[in-house]
Design a protein around this motif. Structure first.
Motif, PDB file in Angstrom:
ATOM      1  N   SER A  18       0.575  -1.340  -0.178  1.00 20.27           N
ATOM      2  CA  SER A  18      -0.014   0.377   0.122  1.00 20.27           C
ATOM      3  C   SER A  18       0.582   1.191  -0.143  1.00 20.27           C
ATOM      4  CB  SER A  18      -0.846  -0.117   1.884  1.00 20.27           C
ATOM      5  OG  SER A  18      -1.689  -1.260   0.890  1.00 20.27           O
ATOM      6  N   ALA A  19       1.633   1.554   0.928  1.00 21.95           N
ATOM      7  CA  ALA A  19       3.157   2.497   0.663  1.00 21.95           C
ATOM      8  C   ALA A  19       3.110   2.795  -0.069  1.00 21.95           C
ATOM      9  CB  ALA A  19       3.965   2.136   2.349  1.00 21.95           C
ATOM     10  N   MET A  20       4.287   1.558  -0.915  1.00 23.05           N
ATOM     11  CA  MET A  20       4.972   1.316  -2.191  1.00 23.05           C
ATOM     12  C   MET A  20       4.454   1.419  -3.088  1.00 23.05           C
ATOM     13  SD  MET A  20       6.824  -2.084  -2.920  1.00 23.05           S
ATOM     14  CE  MET A  20       6.800  -2.826  -1.256  1.00 23.05           C
ATOM     15  N   VAL A  21       2.355   1.578  -3.096  1.00 19.78           N
ATOM     16  CA  VAL A  21       2.033   2.273  -4.511  1.00 19.78           C
ATOM     17  C   VAL A  21       1.626   3.725  -4.541  1.00 19.78           C
ATOM     18  CG1 VAL A  21      -0.990   2.270  -5.161  1.00 19.78           C
ATOM     19  CG2 VAL A  21       0.939   0.052  -4.617  1.00 19.78           C
ATOM     20  N   ALA A  22       1.644   4.272  -3.404  1.00 17.21           N
ATOM     21  CA  ALA A  22       0.752   5.547  -2.211  1.00 17.21           C
ATOM     22  C   ALA A  22       2.980   6.704  -2.904  1.00 17.21           C
ATOM     23  CB  ALA A  22       0.364   5.325  -1.016  1.00 17.21           C
ATOM     24  N   PHE A  27       5.522  10.428  -5.601  1.00 18.07           N
ATOM     25  CA  PHE A  27       6.947  10.780  -5.364  1.00 18.07           C
ATOM     26  C   PHE A  27       7.524  11.922  -6.325  1.00 18.07           C
ATOM     27  CE2 PHE A  27      11.633  10.264  -5.816  1.00 18.07           C
ATOM     28  CZ  PHE A  27      12.064  10.059  -4.808  1.00 18.07           C
ATOM     29  N   PRO A  28       7.175  12.626  -7.616  1.00 13.65           N
ATOM     30  CA  PRO A  28       7.363  13.540  -8.583  1.00 13.65           C
ATOM     31  C   PRO A  28       6.957  15.316  -6.895  1.00 13.65           C
ATOM     32  CG  PRO A  28       6.414  12.088  -9.656  1.00 13.65           C
ATOM     33  CD  PRO A  28       5.938  11.311  -8.423  1.00 13.65           C
ATOM     34  N   ILE A  29       6.251  14.985  -6.757  1.00 17.33           N
ATOM     35  CA  ILE A  29       5.680  16.319  -6.091  1.00 17.33           C
ATOM     36  C   ILE A  29       7.072  16.104  -4.478  1.00 17.33           C
ATOM     37  CG2 ILE A  29       3.618  17.526  -4.285  1.00 17.33           C
ATOM     38  CD1 ILE A  29       1.671  15.585  -5.911  1.00 17.33           C
ATOM     39  N   ASP A  30       6.978  14.851  -4.503  1.00 24.87           N
ATOM     40  CA  ASP A  30       7.648  15.416  -3.265  1.00 24.87           C
ATOM     41  C   ASP A  30       9.097  15.444  -3.117  1.00 24.87           C
ATOM     42  OD1 ASP A  30       8.906  14.300  -0.355  1.00 24.87           O
ATOM     43  OD2 ASP A  30      10.107  12.815  -0.636  1.00 24.87           O
ATOM     44  N   LEU A  31       9.455  15.349  -3.912  1.00 30.82           N
ATOM     45  CA  LEU A  31      10.875  15.295  -5.109  1.00 30.82           C
ATOM     46  C   LEU A  31      10.874  17.348  -4.933  1.00 30.82           C
ATOM     47  CD1 LEU A  31      13.583  13.920  -7.369  1.00 30.82           C
ATOM     48  CD2 LEU A  31      12.504  16.703  -8.529  1.00 30.82           C
ATOM     49  N   ILE A  32       9.741  17.761  -5.671  1.00 29.64           N
ATOM     50  CA  ILE A  32       9.524  19.219  -6.012  1.00 29.64           C
ATOM     51  C   ILE A  32       9.203  20.238  -4.726  1.00 29.64           C
ATOM     52  CG2 ILE A  32       7.762  21.145  -6.441  1.00 29.64           C
ATOM     53  CD1 ILE A  32       6.788  19.059  -8.916  1.00 29.64           C
ATOM     54  N   SER A  72      13.733   4.758  -5.342  1.00 28.25           N
ATOM     55  CA  SER A  72      14.208   3.797  -4.750  1.00 28.25           C
ATOM     56  C   SER A  72      14.497   3.483  -3.675  1.00 28.25           C
ATOM     57  CB  SER A  72      15.475   2.467  -5.662  1.00 28.25           C
ATOM     58  OG  SER A  72      16.651   3.283  -5.498  1.00 28.25           O
ATOM     59  N   PRO A  73      15.238   4.312  -2.596  1.00 28.54           N
ATOM     60  CA  PRO A  73      15.381   4.388  -1.289  1.00 28.54           C
ATOM     61  C   PRO A  73      14.319   5.258  -1.055  1.00 28.54           C
ATOM     62  CG  PRO A  73      16.538   6.731  -2.123  1.00 28.54           C
ATOM     63  CD  PRO A  73      16.066   5.406  -3.099  1.00 28.54           C
ATOM     64  N   ALA A  74      13.659   5.620  -0.955  1.00 29.00           N
ATOM     65  CA  ALA A  74      11.595   5.467  -1.118  1.00 29.00           C
ATOM     66  C   ALA A  74      11.363   4.714  -0.406  1.00 29.00           C
ATOM     67  CB  ALA A  74      12.080   7.244  -1.571  1.00 29.00           C
ATOM     68  N   ILE A  75      11.157   3.665  -1.476  1.00 30.77           N
ATOM     69  CA  ILE A  75      10.679   2.683  -1.458  1.00 30.77           C
ATOM     70  C   ILE A  75      11.542   1.878  -0.430  1.00 30.77           C
ATOM     71  CG2 ILE A  75       9.558   0.336  -2.567  1.00 30.77           C
ATOM     72  CD1 ILE A  75       9.012   1.810  -4.862  1.00 30.77           C
ATOM     73  N   LEU A  76      12.729   1.977   0.133  1.00 30.96           N
ATOM     74  CA  LEU A  76      13.029   1.085   0.564  1.00 30.96           C
ATOM     75  C   LEU A  76      12.645   1.876   2.017  1.00 30.96           C
ATOM     76  CD1 LEU A  76      15.427  -1.219   1.006  1.00 30.96           C
ATOM     77  CD2 LEU A  76      16.992   0.630   1.195  1.00 30.96           C
ATOM     78  N   ARG A  77      12.905   2.735   2.024  1.00 33.99           N
ATOM     79  CA  ARG A  77      12.641   3.464   3.329  1.00 33.99           C
ATOM     80  C   ARG A  77      10.496   3.024   4.764  1.00 33.99           C
ATOM     81  NH1 ARG A  77       9.095   8.305   4.210  1.00 33.99           N
ATOM     82  NH2 ARG A  77       9.570   9.486   6.353  1.00 33.99           N
ATOM     83  N   HIS A  78      10.353   2.849   3.331  1.00 32.61           N
ATOM     84  CA  HIS A  78       8.441   2.488   3.455  1.00 32.61           C
ATOM     85  C   HIS A  78       8.477   1.389   3.581  1.00 32.61           C
ATOM     86  CE1 HIS A  78       6.437   5.843   3.369  1.00 32.61           C
ATOM     87  NE2 HIS A  78       7.129   5.973   2.691  1.00 32.61           N
ATOM     88  N   LEU A  79       9.514   0.372   3.545  1.00 31.94           N
ATOM     89  CA  LEU A  79       9.529  -1.037   3.405  1.00 31.94           C
ATOM     90  C   LEU A  79       9.970  -1.097   5.632  1.00 31.94           C
ATOM     91  CD1 LEU A  79      11.313  -2.685   0.697  1.00 31.94           C
ATOM     92  CD2 LEU A  79       9.413  -2.898   1.219  1.00 31.94           C
ATOM     93  N   PHE A  80      10.123  -0.433   6.132  1.00 35.44           N
ATOM     94  CA  PHE A  80      10.142  -0.380   6.956  1.00 35.44           C
ATOM     95  C   PHE A  80       9.580   0.868   7.702  1.00 35.44           C
ATOM     96  CE2 PHE A  80      14.863  -1.152   5.486  1.00 35.44           C
ATOM     97  CZ  PHE A  80      14.354  -2.929   6.034  1.00 35.44           C
ATOM     98  N   TYR A  81       9.429   1.565   7.489  1.00 41.07           N
ATOM     99  CA  TYR A  81       9.093   3.185   8.289  1.00 41.07           C
ATOM    100  C   TYR A  81       7.273   2.600   8.633  1.00 41.07           C
ATOM    101  CZ  TYR A  81       7.360   7.504   9.290  1.00 41.07           C
ATOM    102  OH  TYR A  81       6.603   8.695   9.381  1.00 41.07           O
ATOM    103  N   THR A  82       6.587   2.439   7.167  1.00 41.05           N
ATOM    104  CA  THR A  82       5.541   2.453   7.741  1.00 41.05           C
ATOM    105  C   THR A  82       4.921   1.368   7.741  1.00 41.05           C
ATOM    106  OG1 THR A  82       5.221   4.464   4.787  1.00 41.05           O
ATOM    107  CG2 THR A  82       3.072   2.353   5.936  1.00 41.05           C
ATOM    108  N   PRO A  83       4.936  -0.252   8.027  1.00 41.19           N
ATOM    109  CA  PRO A  83       4.683  -0.913   9.113  1.00 41.19           C
ATOM    110  C   PRO A  83       4.599  -1.021  10.077  1.00 41.19           C
ATOM    111  CG  PRO A  83       5.947  -1.084   6.969  1.00 41.19           C
ATOM    112  CD  PRO A  83       6.071  -0.219   6.881  1.00 41.19           C
TER     113      PRO A  83
END
Length: 300
Positions: A18-22, A27-32, A72-83
């Motif tokens: 769920s976090a990966m899809v979101a 993500f482009p908005i986060d970069l901006i 890629s690091p953002a998705i990696l982060r959510h593997l730990f952070y969100t759960p």
């Protein structure tokens, strides 16, 4: 007990996709937002800019795919952070119930903040890599070369030049932000959703999830934006060969930002942040609630 553990493992497994899809969809908005927060850093004469101007400049100079730099690091982060934060919040909230029908808003806020802090400490290195990669494109617009070639290059260079502890640079403003974000986001989503359903304004469906996610995104942004600006600038700065840094600590960064750019600079990137938090939470909560339903679990 085994059933209880199985439910926890299932919830952990459901939060990650769920976090990966979101994350991918927003993500482009986060970069901006990150580029906006770094714009004018310690430069009082820098001209003002807008999210649309930043986005156009990124695409023009770096190409369309640059909007996903650091994914890629953002998705990696959510593997730990969100759960950790989502499942941790639910477990702590249920522990707070202790025979009562519901937890107060202040109790939910405290539980949300605590779960966010624990999750952020674990995921902080991945967050650092994401910020460095997002900010790296700004070097090109200034006529300089990229600092990093990829995720592992960022990790190796940080460890080599700043030590293993350098992976947790900015962890204190990061933790402060995580406390405030999750205090606003989780508590507000939980409270707003229950308010809507218990007062029979709407059922426990996508409309309720949408309304609750928008409200939680707004409160989380208002609380966290100043800390987010400090966190981004602290994590982006690299130590020079002489051992010098722009900011000595988070408070020094806060003071210098206000002195050079004014108080409003602490809310730089507010609308992109909210524009991202709203859709992010909508995608996440709708997906997560649906996955829970399909898995035979109760609503969040």
């Amino acid at each position: 007990m085994k059933l209880r553990n199985d439910e926890i493992y299932t919830k952990i497994a459901l939060t990650s996709p769920s976090a990966m899809v979101a994350e991918t969809s927003t993500f482009p908005i986060d970069l901006i937002k990150t580029r906006l927060q770094l714009h004018g850093e310690s430069l009082s004469s820098s001209r003002s800019t807008t999210p649309f101007r930043v986005a156009a400049e990124v695409v023009r100079i770096e190409g369309l795919l640059a909007l996903y730099k650091g994914l890629s690091p953002a998705i990696l982060r959510h593997l730990f952070y969100t759960p950790i934060r989502i499942v941790g919040y639910e477990q702590l909230r249920n522990a707070f119930l202790d025979g009562h029908d519901s937890v107060s808003l202040s109790g939910k806020a405290l539980v949300g903040g605590i779960s966010g802090v624990i999750a952020q400490v674990v995921a902080s290195p991945a967050d650092l890599v994401k910020v460095r990669m997002q900010a790296d494109g700004q070097m090109v617009s200034q006529g300089l070369q990229y600092r990093y070639s990829g995720t592992f290059d960022v990790l190796s260079k940080i460890i080599h030049t700043e030590g293993f502890r350098g992976l947790w640079k900015g962890v204190f403003p990061n933790v402060q932000r995580a406390f405030l974000v999750n205090m606003g986001e989780l508590a507000c989503y939980d409270h707003a959703k229950r308010f809507v359903t218990q007062n029979q304004i709407c059922g426990d469906n996508i409309y309720t999830h949408t309304l609750a996610s928008i409200m939680s995104g707004l409160s989380a942004t208002a609380f966290s934006c100043p800390v987010d600006v400090v966190k981004t600038r602290m994590m982006n700065q690299a130590i020079s060969k002489e051992g010098n840094a722009i900011y000595n600590n988070s408070f020094d960064c806060l003071v210098k930002t206000v002195r050079v750019e004014g108080l409003r600079a602490l809310w730089k990137g507010f609308f992109p942040t909210w524009a991202r938090l709203g859709p992010w939470q909508f995608v996440f909560w709708v997906s997560y609630e649906r996955f829970r339903q399909l898995a035979g679990l109760s609503s969040f």
